[in-house]
Design an enzyme around this catalytic site. Structure first.
Site, PDB file in Angstrom:
ATOM      1  N   SER A  98       9.899 -36.516  -3.130  1.00 18.67           N
ATOM      2  CA  SER A  98       9.699 -36.147  -1.722  1.00 18.67           C
ATOM      3  C   SER A  98       8.552 -36.967  -1.149  1.00 18.67           C
ATOM      4  CB  SER A  98       9.392 -34.654  -1.610  1.00 18.67           C
ATOM      5  OG  SER A  98       8.085 -34.431  -2.105  1.00 18.67           O
ATOM      6  N   LYS A  99       8.258 -36.728   0.104  1.00 16.01           N
ATOM      7  CA  LYS A  99       7.166 -37.429   0.795  1.00 16.01           C
ATOM      8  C   LYS A  99       5.848 -37.282   0.055  1.00 16.01           C
ATOM      9  CE  LYS A  99       7.659 -38.186   5.712  1.00 16.01           C
ATOM     10  NZ  LYS A  99       8.108 -39.456   5.597  1.00 16.01           N
ATOM     11  N   ARG A 100       5.677 -36.108  -0.512  1.00 23.06           N
ATOM     12  CA  ARG A 100       4.454 -35.775  -1.244  1.00 23.06           C
ATOM     13  C   ARG A 100       4.197 -36.760  -2.390  1.00 23.06           C
ATOM     14  NH1 ARG A 100       4.614 -32.261  -5.546  1.00 23.06           N
ATOM     15  NH2 ARG A 100       6.866 -32.001  -5.403  1.00 23.06           N
ATOM     16  N   HIS A 101       5.267 -37.370  -2.916  1.00 20.43           N
ATOM     17  CA  HIS A 101       5.099 -38.353  -3.989  1.00 20.43           C
ATOM     18  C   HIS A 101       4.893 -39.760  -3.432  1.00 20.43           C
ATOM     19  CE1 HIS A 101       7.595 -35.161  -5.977  1.00 20.43           C
ATOM     20  NE2 HIS A 101       6.617 -35.292  -6.829  1.00 20.43           N
ATOM     21  N   GLY A 102       4.746 -39.838  -2.120  1.00 20.39           N
ATOM     22  CA  GLY A 102       4.540 -41.164  -1.513  1.00 20.39           C
ATOM     23  C   GLY A 102       5.844 -41.854  -1.165  1.00 20.39           C
TER      24      GLY A 102
END
Ligand code: GLU
Length: 472
Positions: free
Chosen positions: A238-242
């Site tokens: 997800s976005k959280r992983h960049g």
């Protein structure tokens, strides 16, 4: 070998992300490697979630990545007749039947199965009822009660599924819409697709699709299910992983070939090689060596990949890629030859095109607009520093030609003739030319600026220091 035909079949319900883009890369590579065809199919059967803007964005992302497709894109929403035809054939040959069970009844059957510790499934109640069409009736595929479905997956190896584990799936809904499995088989067959590469979230659909091919006596394509890309913590990416969408990477200043190289390496390898030009990928990618284990997305490695591509590509090419970012930064009229020179000066100092374009600023603004870093000025534009700048202005004025080699020799001579060290002269000169203690080689910088601009900067720096001094 017969022609290889692959397709990428995104649903236009969002932007193209890392996972979809990697699938597209693999499909494209397989077709290009074997000189086959690569098609694009927009699976827009869900009218509520499908949006034209996403279709446009996906096409733009594919173009930017360089994944050119053959023929016009195929839109599922325009092919209802094809799906109806296939459903009718299945019905006529006794492989499908009308089902009158309501959604509530089907849910109750699933609940009973669940309570018995079995997979939730449709019971097959209408299988032998010989119902005709009617309000609220859907079409279901008659799955064989026994036997095995076997296929050799390009990624996962041999997969064997008991037909008895599958329930009679819906192929046309009560509202007349085809389901995903029916539409995909109809399209893949119609488009002559020989190899289906997709995410392994679809692997459970494949035996069902194979049963449709078999029921219709159609050739079954080869399948390759690539594992999902995970985050560094092995969770869903997800976005959280960049992770970003392809469009965002484009905006952020990644090179498309760097992203393609990185994506190809997420699940495929060739020896220890990390970086591949698109040409190398096409040469080496033959559908082998696909890794059945899920790869983890690593933003730092993507950045490194991009930096390596920026450093190794011909400056003219890099200039073409950086041009839109230079324009965004306000440098609208800088010709590409000048940008190419700037790329050579700064490409070691940035890992993306946006940051690279920002590095150009001190060299592209006129001397009067150069931002001077106060601390560096206070430290290096001292009385001694100013004396060097005045003397150097005279030295550089007489350099002819005014190129990197000549100014370098003149600078060396100035240092040697006055028994100085480079360390005494370089910092004030650098501060004067760049406005701060950064930038590239001094001689290259001056050669880029040219004589007049170099002298203007030396003059401006001394004036700036004089003003500061008189204010204090
Ligand atoms: N539209 C499907 C998806 O986006 C593609 C499935 C397939 O490739 O068969 O997941």
């Amino acid at each position: 070998m017969p022609d290889i035909v692959t397709r990428f079949a995104p649903s236009p319900t969002g932007h193209l992300h890392i996972g979809g883009a990697r699938t597209a890369v693999f499909c494209w590579l397989l077709a290009r490697h074997f000189g086959g065809r690569f098609y694009l199919r927009i699976e827009d059967t869900d009218p509520l979630r499908s949006k034209q803007e996403y279709t446009d964005a996906i096409l733009a992302s594919m173009r930017w990545l360089g994944l050119d497709w053959d023929g016009p894109p195929v839109f599922q929403s325009r092919r209802a007749d094809l799906y109806d035809g296939l459903a009718d054939m299945l019905l006529a040959s006794g492989h499908a039947y009308w089902c009158g069970c309501t959604p509530e009844e089907v849910e109750a059957m699933r609940e009973i199965a669940r309570q018995n510790g079995a997979k939730p499934r449709y019971s097959g109640k209408c299988r032998e009822r010989r119902l005709g069409p009617g309000q609220g009736r859907c079409l279901r595929l008659k799955i064989p009660l026994t036997g095995k479905i076997v296929f050799d997956d390009m990624v996962k190896g041999r997969i064997v599924v008991d037909a008895g584990e599958l329930d009679d799936m819906v192929i046309r809904r009560a509202d007349g819409m085809p389901t995903y499995n029916l539409a995909v088989v109809a399209d893949d067959n119609d488009m002559g697709v020989t190899h289906v590469i997709r995410g392994d979230d679809h692997v459970s659909n494949t035996p069902r699709q194979i049963l449709i091919y078999q029921a219709l006596g159609l050739p079954v394509p080869r399948f390759g299910h690539v594992p999902m890309i995970l985050g560094h913590d092995r969770r869903k990416l997800s976005k959280r992983h960049g992770a970003r969408s392809v469009i965002e990477y484009q905006r952020d200043g990644l090179l498309p070939q760097a992203l393609v190289s990185y994506l190809a390496r997420l699940g495929w390898s060739r020896g220890n090689q990390e970086l591949f030009t698109p040409e190398e990928l096409v040469r080496y990618f033959d559908g082998g060596n696909l890794n059945p284990a899920a790869a983890a997305f690593d933003p730092a490695k993507l950045e490194w990949t991009n930096a390596r591509f920026m450093r190794s590509m011909p400056p003219d090419d890099l200039a073409r890629h950086v041009a839109p970012f230079a324009r965004d930064a306000g440098f609208v009229d800088t010709p590409e030859e000048r940008l190419a020179e700037l790329c050579v000066l700064f490409r070691e100092r940035a890992t993306d095109l946006r940051a690279l374009a920002q590095c150009f600023r001190p060299l592209l603004v006129p001397a009067a607009e150069l931002a001077v870093h106060e601390k560096d000025a206070a430290r290096h534009l001292t009385d001694e520093g100013k004396n060097h700048l005045r003397a150097l202005a005279a030295v550089f004025r007489s350099c002819d030609p005014f190129d990197a080699e000549t100014v370098n020799a003149a600078l060396d001579a100035y240092v040697a003739d006055n028994s100085l060290t480079f360390k005494q002269v370089a910092p004030p000169l650098r501060t004067a030319l760049m406005g701060f203690m950064g930038g590239s080689h001094l001689n290259d910088t001056m050669a880029f600026l040219g004589r007049e601009e170099t002298l203007a900067r030396l003059r401006r720096a001394t004036e700036f220091a004089d003003e500061k001094k008189s204010q204090s």
